[in-house]
Design a protein around this motif. Structure first.
Motif, short mmCIF file in Angstrom:
data_model
loop_
_atom_site.label_atom_id
_atom_site.label_comp_id
_atom_site.label_asym_id
_atom_site.label_seq_id
_atom_site.Cartn_x
_atom_site.Cartn_y
_atom_site.Cartn_z
N LYS A 117 0.86 -1.20 0.00
CA LYS A 117 0.00 0.00 0.00
C LYS A 117 0.88 1.23 0.00
CE LYS A 117 -3.74 -2.46 0.60
NZ LYS A 117 -4.79 -2.64 -0.33
N GLN A 118 1.58 1.47 -1.10
CA GLN A 118 2.52 2.58 -1.15
C GLN A 118 2.02 3.69 -2.07
OE1 GLN A 118 6.09 0.67 -2.39
NE2 GLN A 118 5.45 0.39 -4.47
N THR A 119 2.56 4.84 -1.86
CA THR A 119 2.20 6.01 -2.65
C THR A 119 2.86 5.95 -4.03
OG1 THR A 119 1.90 7.33 -0.67
CG2 THR A 119 2.38 8.53 -2.71
N LEU A 120 2.12 6.38 -5.02
CA LEU A 120 2.64 6.43 -6.39
C LEU A 120 2.50 7.85 -6.92
CD1 LEU A 120 0.92 3.25 -7.85
CD2 LEU A 120 3.27 3.46 -7.06
N ALA A 121 3.47 8.28 -7.70
CA ALA A 121 3.41 9.56 -8.40
C ALA A 121 3.59 9.25 -9.89
CB ALA A 121 4.49 10.50 -7.92
N ILE A 122 2.63 9.67 -10.70
CA ILE A 122 2.73 9.41 -12.14
C ILE A 122 2.52 10.69 -12.92
CG2 ILE A 122 1.95 7.02 -11.89
CD1 ILE A 122 -0.67 7.97 -13.25
N HIS A 123 2.98 10.68 -14.15
CA HIS A 123 2.83 11.79 -15.08
C HIS A 123 1.76 11.38 -16.10
CE1 HIS A 123 4.28 14.19 -18.66
NE2 HIS A 123 3.99 15.10 -17.75
N PRO A 124 0.50 11.81 -15.90
CA PRO A 124 -0.60 11.35 -16.75
C PRO A 124 -0.41 11.62 -18.24
CG PRO A 124 -1.47 12.44 -14.82
CD PRO A 124 0.01 12.67 -14.82
N ALA A 125 0.20 12.75 -18.59
CA ALA A 125 0.35 13.11 -20.01
C ALA A 125 1.20 12.09 -20.76
CB ALA A 125 0.94 14.50 -20.15
N SER A 126 2.14 11.44 -20.07
CA SER A 126 3.00 10.48 -20.77
C SER A 126 2.65 9.03 -20.44
CB SER A 126 4.47 10.74 -20.42
OG SER A 126 4.69 10.52 -19.04
N THR A 127 1.70 8.80 -19.55
CA THR A 127 1.31 7.44 -19.21
C THR A 127 -0.12 7.18 -19.65
OG1 THR A 127 0.76 8.14 -16.95
CG2 THR A 127 2.95 7.21 -17.30
N ILE A 128 -1.07 7.51 -18.82
CA ILE A 128 -2.48 7.25 -19.10
C ILE A 128 -2.93 7.91 -20.41
CG2 ILE A 128 -4.85 7.59 -18.25
CD1 ILE A 128 -3.55 7.64 -15.40
N PHE A 129 -2.50 9.15 -20.63
CA PHE A 129 -2.93 9.91 -21.81
C PHE A 129 -1.87 9.96 -22.89
CE2 PHE A 129 -5.53 11.40 -18.28
CZ PHE A 129 -6.80 11.35 -18.83
N GLY A 130 -0.85 9.13 -22.77
CA GLY A 130 0.23 9.09 -23.74
C GLY A 130 -0.20 8.86 -25.18
N PRO A 131 -1.19 8.01 -25.43
CA PRO A 131 -1.60 7.75 -26.82
C PRO A 131 -2.30 8.94 -27.51
CG PRO A 131 -2.29 5.95 -25.39
CD PRO A 131 -1.80 7.06 -24.50
N PHE A 132 -2.71 9.94 -26.73
CA PHE A 132 -3.43 11.07 -27.29
C PHE A 132 -2.46 12.14 -27.79
CE2 PHE A 132 -6.31 9.12 -24.25
CZ PHE A 132 -7.47 9.02 -24.99
N THR A 133 -2.91 12.92 -28.74
CA THR A 133 -2.09 14.04 -29.24
C THR A 133 -2.10 15.17 -28.22
OG1 THR A 133 -3.93 15.16 -30.34
CG2 THR A 133 -2.75 13.48 -31.63
N ASP A 134 -1.17 16.11 -28.39
CA ASP A 134 -1.14 17.29 -27.51
C ASP A 134 -2.47 18.01 -27.53
OD1 ASP A 134 1.47 16.75 -26.83
OD2 ASP A 134 2.32 18.26 -28.18
N GLU A 135 -3.04 18.16 -28.72
CA GLU A 135 -4.32 18.87 -28.87
C GLU A 135 -5.44 18.12 -28.13
OE1 GLU A 135 -7.23 19.55 -32.58
OE2 GLU A 135 -5.28 20.54 -32.78
N GLU A 136 -5.48 16.81 -28.24
CA GLU A 136 -6.50 16.03 -27.55
C GLU A 136 -6.34 16.14 -26.04
OE1 GLU A 136 -7.41 12.39 -30.67
OE2 GLU A 136 -5.51 12.37 -29.54
N ARG A 137 -5.11 16.09 -25.56
CA ARG A 137 -4.88 16.23 -24.11
C ARG A 137 -5.32 17.60 -23.62
NH1 ARG A 137 -0.15 13.34 -25.32
NH2 ARG A 137 1.13 15.21 -25.20
N ARG A 138 -5.01 18.65 -24.38
CA ARG A 138 -5.46 20.00 -23.99
C ARG A 138 -6.98 20.05 -23.93
NH1 ARG A 138 -0.99 21.60 -26.96
NH2 ARG A 138 -2.19 21.85 -28.87
N ALA A 139 -7.67 19.44 -24.89
CA ALA A 139 -9.13 19.43 -24.92
C ALA A 139 -9.71 18.71 -23.70
CB ALA A 139 -9.64 18.79 -26.20
N MET A 140 -8.94 17.74 -23.17
CA MET A 140 -9.37 16.99 -21.98
C MET A 140 -8.85 17.63 -20.69
SD MET A 140 -9.08 13.02 -23.18
CE MET A 140 -7.55 13.13 -24.13
#
Length: 60
Positions: A3-26
């Motif tokens: 049960k440890q803490t995690l720090a992630i960068h969503p733009a390059s992990t969860i939302f990595g497949p999306f374009t910059d424009e799509e990420r901005r829209a979200m």
């Protein structure tokens, strides 16, 4: 199961497949860090965060 803490960068992990424009829209900023807090002692977590971002709260 740990049960440890995690720090992630969503733009390059969860939302990595999306374009910059799509990420901005979200409303997913490249500067966002997601913290999933575990069961560690609160003061330990705060110290780890302070160390990660620097004493002034900014990353150099």
């Amino acid at each position: 199961m740990k049960k440890q803490t995690l720090a992630i960068h969503p733009a390059s992990t969860i939302f990595g497949p999306f374009t910059d424009e799509e990420r901005r829209a979200m409303d997913v900023a490249d500067t966002t860090i997601r913290l999933s807090i575990g069961l560690e002692d609160a003061e330990d977590l705060l110290e780890d965060i302070r160390q990660a971002v620097g004493e002034e709260g900014t990353h150099a």
